[in-house]
Design a protein around this motif. Structure first.
Motif, mmCIF file in Angstrom:
data_model
loop_
_atom_site.group_PDB
_atom_site.id
_atom_site.type_symbol
_atom_site.label_atom_id
_atom_site.label_comp_id
_atom_site.label_asym_id
_atom_site.label_seq_id
_atom_site.Cartn_x
_atom_site.Cartn_y
_atom_site.Cartn_z
ATOM 1 N N ARG A 25 0.883 -1.356 0.051
ATOM 2 C CA ARG A 25 0.139 0.077 0.039
ATOM 3 C C ARG A 25 0.770 1.193 -0.030
ATOM 4 N N TRP A 26 0.421 2.468 -0.760
ATOM 5 C CA TRP A 26 1.186 3.538 -0.838
ATOM 6 C C TRP A 26 0.480 4.591 -0.114
ATOM 7 N N ALA A 33 7.548 12.284 2.200
ATOM 8 C CA ALA A 33 7.947 11.150 1.532
ATOM 9 C C ALA A 33 7.051 10.028 1.148
ATOM 10 N N LEU A 34 7.214 9.441 0.276
ATOM 11 C CA LEU A 34 6.374 8.293 -0.147
ATOM 12 C C LEU A 34 6.883 6.887 0.699
ATOM 13 N N TRP A 35 5.587 6.539 1.189
ATOM 14 C CA TRP A 35 5.757 5.160 2.220
ATOM 15 C C TRP A 35 5.200 4.061 1.320
ATOM 16 N N LEU A 36 6.045 2.946 1.630
ATOM 17 C CA LEU A 36 5.269 1.542 0.983
ATOM 18 C C LEU A 36 5.161 0.644 2.387
ATOM 19 N N SER A 57 7.588 -9.430 -1.751
ATOM 20 C CA SER A 57 6.831 -8.743 -2.778
ATOM 21 C C SER A 57 6.574 -7.168 -2.458
ATOM 22 N N LEU A 58 6.856 -6.807 -1.491
ATOM 23 C CA LEU A 58 6.918 -5.420 -0.895
ATOM 24 C C LEU A 58 8.221 -4.990 -1.722
ATOM 25 N N GLY A 59 9.432 -5.715 -1.854
ATOM 26 C CA GLY A 59 10.555 -5.257 -2.474
ATOM 27 C C GLY A 59 10.281 -4.746 -4.041
ATOM 28 N N ALA A 60 9.706 -6.004 -4.488
ATOM 29 C CA ALA A 60 9.422 -5.884 -5.976
ATOM 30 C C ALA A 60 8.307 -4.583 -6.266
#
Length: 324
Positions: A25-26, A33-36, A57-60
């Motif tokens: 989720r973004w 800053a942009l958070w994932l 999966s988060l890394g991709a």
């Protein structure tokens, strides 16, 4: 500086994720800053107890985000944060350039059907490319591909016999339009290369008590077999990374390798069970001389797609990807 976060998230979410769970989720932080962050409700409770696949999966998705920002002329610096919830913070600013791999983002897919024969120039390019990457071991010998296929058949059947694993997998399979999540996440019948009749049969075979009955009389193995499609692959690629690497970094590298393969004219179909089963992973590590300090992440069947082939890639709408 403002960004179209919905566009960024939608593009980045084309990255692969385990069972197509799309857990990232973004959101934009108060500091700009942009958070994932990972939606823990989408972690596989049986197949991914430790959350490693969730982080890969988060890394991709993180790599997909960096690529999407680059397309908008922005450069980004990623900081992975430690905590109970896997998360990454991206600082971004001007001066970015589009990565050549961006052209493959809409083209890359997971292809779960048979491949067509690769041209000589394609196999030569694949051989040259694999030689440039220390995290790739190429297996192109037909006898060796057959041996890996046999391992995949055996290991897959063992996993299917684990009822909890099978039930969880079935919960992420979208075998018909009556499934409320059909077409947005999980493994749909078209994405699995199944016709309506085959999809109905798959749901029946994997459910109880049919599975146990069919397994007792030896019918499950041929019904779930992928051997003929595995044999159509031009090669099998063993993807391995340092044992102590952060899984988020592993996911970033994994996505780049898949995009690079797409640029060469190849798409991939993972045999994840080969890495998930410790004994099988050790057998492959020894057989093909993988570095002792590396972990087998997955094994890909790779090959060119048939002319005119269309691969389904179901994805969540932007409204479900952007938080806050």
């Amino acid at each position: 500086m403002t960004i179209d976060i919905a566009h960024i998230a939608t593009t980045a979410n084309l990255a692969p994720s385990v069972h197509n769970t799309q857990p990232t989720r973004w959101s934009l932080g108060e500091d700009g800053a942009l958070w994932l962050t990972a939606d823990l409700a989408r972690q596989l409770s049986v197949g991914d107890v430790a959350g490693r696949d969730l982080r890969v999966s988060l890394g991709a998705a993180l790599e997909g985000t960096v690529l999407a920002l680059g397309q908008q002329g922005l450069c980004a610096r990623a900081v992975e944060l430690q905590g109970e919830t896997p998360a990454a913070r991206l600082e971004f600013g001007g001066g970015g350039v589009a990565d050549p791999l961006c052209s493959q983002v809409n083209r890359r897919c997971t292809w779960r059907r048979g491949f067509v024969a690769a041209r000589t120039d394609q196999t030569q390019a694949l051989d040259s490319w694999s030689g440039q990457h220390s995290d790739i071991t190429l297996v192109a010998d037909r006898d060796e591909i057959e041996a890996i296929s046999t391992l995949n058949e055996r290991t897959s059947l063992a996993f299917y016999r684990n009822a909890r694993y099978r039930h969880e997998l079935l919960s992420w399979m979208r075998l018909g339009p009556s499934d409320p999540n059909y077409g947005v996440d999980g493994l749909s019948a078209p994405a699995l290369g199944l016709s309506r009749i085959e999809a109905f049969g798959a749901g029946l075979v994997l459910s109880d008590p049919a599975f146990s009955i069919l397994d007792t009389v030896g019918l499950v193995a041929p019904l779930i077999s992928e051997a003929s499609r595995t044999r159509s692959a031009a090669a099998v690629l063993l993807f391995h990374r340092p044992e102590d690497e952060n899984p988020i970094d592993t996911g970033r590298a994994l996505y780049r390798r898949l995009l690079e393969l797409s640029a060469l004219g190849f798409q991939a179909w993972p045999m994840s069970v080969l890495a998930d089963d410790p004994q099988t992973a050790a057998e492959l590590t020894g057989r093909y001389g993988l570095p002792e300090q590396d972990r087998l992440i997955t094994a890909w069947r790779v090959g060119p797609l048939p002319s005119g082939a269309i691969a389904k890639r179901e994805r969540l709408p932007a409204g479900m990807l952007v938080a806050g």
